[in-house]
Design a protein around this motif. Structure first.
Motif, PDB file in Angstrom:
ATOM      1  N   PRO A   1       0.845  -1.195   0.000  1.00  0.00           N
ATOM      2  CA  PRO A   1       0.000   0.000   0.000  1.00  0.00           C
ATOM      3  C   PRO A   1       0.881   1.246   0.000  1.00  0.00           C
ATOM      4  CG  PRO A   1      -0.067  -1.069   2.145  1.00  0.00           C
ATOM      5  CD  PRO A   1       0.740  -1.954   1.235  1.00  0.00           C
TER       6      PRO A   1
ATOM      7  N   VAL B   1      -1.136  -1.539   6.314  1.00  0.00           N
ATOM      8  CA  VAL B   1      -2.337  -0.774   6.018  1.00  0.00           C
ATOM      9  C   VAL B   1      -1.928   0.677   5.786  1.00  0.00           C
ATOM     10  CG1 VAL B   1      -4.487   0.083   7.013  1.00  0.00           C
ATOM     11  CG2 VAL B   1      -3.774  -2.266   7.444  1.00  0.00           C
ATOM     12  N   ASP B   2      -2.379   1.254   4.675  1.00  0.00           N
ATOM     13  CA  ASP B   2      -2.054   2.660   4.447  1.00  0.00           C
ATOM     14  C   ASP B   2      -2.941   3.546   5.318  1.00  0.00           C
ATOM     15  OD1 ASP B   2      -4.032   1.668   2.626  1.00  0.00           O
ATOM     16  OD2 ASP B   2      -3.916   3.519   1.497  1.00  0.00           O
TER      17      ASP B   2
ATOM     18  N   PRO C   1      -6.604   4.544   9.391  1.00  0.00           N
ATOM     19  CA  PRO C   1      -6.614   3.804   8.118  1.00  0.00           C
ATOM     20  C   PRO C   1      -7.425   4.547   7.060  1.00  0.00           C
ATOM     21  CG  PRO C   1      -7.034   2.327   9.946  1.00  0.00           C
ATOM     22  CD  PRO C   1      -7.077   3.721  10.501  1.00  0.00           C
ATOM     23  N   ARG C   2      -6.989   4.406   5.816  1.00  0.00           N
ATOM     24  CA  ARG C   2      -7.670   5.063   4.700  1.00  0.00           C
ATOM     25  C   ARG C   2      -8.858   4.252   4.190  1.00  0.00           C
ATOM     26  NH1 ARG C   2      -2.176   6.689   1.651  1.00  0.00           N
ATOM     27  NH2 ARG C   2      -1.809   8.630   2.755  1.00  0.00           N
ATOM     28  N   HIS C   3      -8.890   2.965   4.481  1.00  0.00           N
ATOM     29  CA  HIS C   3      -9.940   2.097   3.933  1.00  0.00           C
ATOM     30  C   HIS C   3     -10.934   1.694   5.012  1.00  0.00           C
ATOM     31  CE1 HIS C   3      -7.844   1.895   0.135  1.00  0.00           C
ATOM     32  NE2 HIS C   3      -6.739   1.747   0.832  1.00  0.00           N
ATOM     33  N   TYR C   4     -12.173   1.597   4.609  1.00  0.00           N
ATOM     34  CA  TYR C   4     -13.273   1.332   5.534  1.00  0.00           C
ATOM     35  C   TYR C   4     -13.082   0.034   6.323  1.00  0.00           C
ATOM     36  CZ  TYR C   4     -18.048   1.039   7.247  1.00  0.00           C
ATOM     37  OH  TYR C   4     -19.140   0.953   8.052  1.00  0.00           O
ATOM     38  N   ARG C   5     -12.616  -1.020   5.668  1.00  0.00           N
ATOM     39  CA  ARG C   5     -12.427  -2.312   6.361  1.00  0.00           C
ATOM     40  C   ARG C   5     -11.516  -2.151   7.580  1.00  0.00           C
ATOM     41  NH1 ARG C   5      -8.537  -6.801   5.829  1.00  0.00           N
ATOM     42  NH2 ARG C   5      -9.596  -8.680   6.568  1.00  0.00           N
ATOM     43  N   GLU C   6     -10.390  -1.479   7.400  1.00  0.00           N
ATOM     44  CA  GLU C   6      -9.451  -1.317   8.507  1.00  0.00           C
ATOM     45  C   GLU C   6      -9.959  -0.312   9.538  1.00  0.00           C
ATOM     46  OE1 GLU C   6      -8.332  -1.706   5.310  1.00  0.00           O
ATOM     47  OE2 GLU C   6      -7.537  -3.699   5.692  1.00  0.00           O
TER      48      GLU C   6
END
Length: 107
Positions: A7, A69-70, A81-86
């Motif tokens: 990432p 994780v980015d 975290p930039r992404h919803y999952r994380e």
């Protein structure tokens, strides 16, 4: 050999504690359940060091599924975290907001 896809920087290392199943983050002193204490890798060398740490901890049966994780970093240095999952993983179980990490942290 193909290059490893990572990432974009900055990144943190996230995993699951093998015994308790909790989401944990690589920190200065091992692992933490507090995402605000996660080590942030801002360059490739630091990201590789986090990956090596995760691989070693996996081999020693401390964690499962360690991965980078980015994140974005706030002014106070806390990574998000930039992404919803994380983002969901940092909050804990989502069925009750009064339980889990989301009850302890303002994220």
């Amino acid at each position: 050999m193909a290059a490893v896809k990572r990432p974009p920087l900055p990144v943190i290392l996230i995993a699951n504690d093998l015994l308790e199943g909790d989401v944990v983050f690589a920190a200065a002193e091992g692992w933490t359940r507090d995402p605000r204490e996660a080590l942030v890798a801002a360059d490739e060398a630091a990201a590789q060091a986090l990956e090596r740490f995760g691989a070693t901890e996996f081999l020693h049966a401390k964690v499962v599924d360690p991965y980078l994780v980015d994140v974005t970093v706030s002014d106070d240095g806390a990574p998000t975290p930039r992404h919803y999952r994380e983002v969901l993983r940092t909050l804990g179980p989502s069925v009750r907001r009064d339980l889990g990490k989301q009850a302890d942290f303002e994220i």
